[in-house]
Design an enzyme around this catalytic site. Structure first.
Site, PDB file in Angstrom:
ATOM      1  N   CYS A 131       0.832  -1.200   0.000  1.00  0.00           N
ATOM      2  CA  CYS A 131       0.000   0.000   0.000  1.00  0.00           C
ATOM      3  C   CYS A 131       0.874   1.262   0.000  1.00  0.00           C
ATOM      4  CB  CYS A 131      -0.991  -0.031   1.167  1.00  0.00           C
ATOM      5  SG  CYS A 131      -2.336   1.186   1.007  1.00  0.00           S
ATOM      6  N   HIS A 153      -3.825  -4.626  -0.241  1.00  0.00           N
ATOM      7  CA  HIS A 153      -3.369  -5.259   0.995  1.00  0.00           C
ATOM      8  C   HIS A 153      -3.485  -6.778   0.859  1.00  0.00           C
ATOM      9  CE1 HIS A 153      -3.018  -1.741   3.703  1.00  0.00           C
ATOM     10  NE2 HIS A 153      -3.938  -1.217   2.908  1.00  0.00           N
ATOM     11  N   GLU A 206      -2.538  -8.968   2.926  1.00  0.00           N
ATOM     12  CA  GLU A 206      -2.889  -9.525   4.240  1.00  0.00           C
ATOM     13  C   GLU A 206      -4.378  -9.415   4.538  1.00  0.00           C
ATOM     14  OE1 GLU A 206      -2.342  -5.146   5.195  1.00  0.00           O
ATOM     15  OE2 GLU A 206      -1.564  -6.599   3.754  1.00  0.00           O
TER      16      GLU A 206
END
Length: 207
Positions: free
Chosen positions: A80, A184, A186
C-alpha cells in the site's frame, strides 16, 4: 529465514505478521534499522499520508538503510503506502520526496461520476510482465484496496498487476528484487495469502 517488518508507526503491522505466520513464515516487527542487516526479506508496509511516512522513516533512520538493503539484492515487499514510498515523489498534501528507488511519481485519483475517492474495497486485477509471483493470477482474482493515490512508473514494464477504477492504474510492481502491491494482501483472503507465500517461498495455502 528472517523476515523483518519495518515499524515506523504507520502500518497495520500485526495483521501483516499474522498473515505471514498463517502461510508458514516467521516475521519480526522491528523499529531498529540495524535489524535490516541480518534480514533475508524486508517488508515496508504503510497506512496514512505520504509526507508523514517519509518524515517518520527519516527520523527513525530507515531511509538509507532501505536503499542499502535494496542495493544488496535481497527481496523487499512494499504494501500500500509502502509501494508509493518507493517512488520519487508524491503530490499528496503538497510535493513530497520519496525513497527514489523506483523512478516515477504518486498522484491522486480524480473524483468523478460514480468513482469515489478513496478507492476502497475489492477490485479485480490483471497480470502483466514476467513477475513470478503473479503468473497464476486468474482473471477473476480480486484484492482489497484502500487508497486515494496511485503510482505512475516512468517505466511501465515494472507493472506486475494492473487494475481498473475508471482508469487503468498500477496495482503491483516487480523489478529485480522488489515486489510491491497497492492492495493489501494480508486483507485479501486466500489470494492474498497465496501471494505472500510466493514472496516468502513458503507453501501456498490450499483453497
Amino acid at each position: 529465514m528472517t523476515t523483518v517488518i519495518i515499524d515506523y508507526q504507520m502500518g497495520n503491522l500485526r495483521s501483516v505478521q499474522k498473515a505471514i505466520e498463517k502461510v508458514g513464515g516467521q516475521a519480526k516487527i522491528s523499529s531498529d534499522p540495524r535489524d535490516a542487516e541480518s534480514a533475508e526479506r524486508l517488508i515496508l508496509p504503510g497506512v496514512g499520508a505520504f509526507g508523514d511516512a517519509m518524515r517518520e522513516l527519516r527520523d527513525r533512520g530507515w531511509v538509507d538503510v532501505i536503499g542499502d538493503y535494496v542495493a544488496s539484492g535481497r527481496p523487499l515487499l512494499g504494501i500500500c503506502l509502502g509501494l508509493q514510498l518507493l517512488f520519487d515523489e508524491s503530490d499528496e498534501g503538497g510535493r513530497h520526496q520519496g525513497l527514489g528507488i523506483i523512478p516515477g511519481r504518486c498522484v491522486q485519483f480524480e473524483s468523478r461520476g460514480d468513482r469515489k475517492v478513496p478507492h476502497m474495497g475489492w477490485n479485480r486485477v490483471t497480470a502483466h510482465g514476467d513477475c513470478p509471483f503473479v503468473q497464476d493470477i486468474r482473471p477473476e482474482t480480486h484484492f482489497y484496496f484502500v487508497h486515494s493515490h496511485y503510482v505512475v512508473p516512468e517505466d511501465p514494464s515494472v507493472d506486475a498487476l494492473r487494475c481498473d477504477y475508471g482508469q487503468t492504474f498500477t496495482a503491483a510492481i516487480y523489478k529485480d528484487n522488489i515486489f510491491a502491491t497497492q492492495f493489501h494482501p494480508e486483507k485479501s483472503q486466500s489470494d492474498g495469502l497465496a501471494l505472500l507465500a510466493k514472496f516468502l517461498g513458503t507453501e501456498v495455502p490450499a483453497t
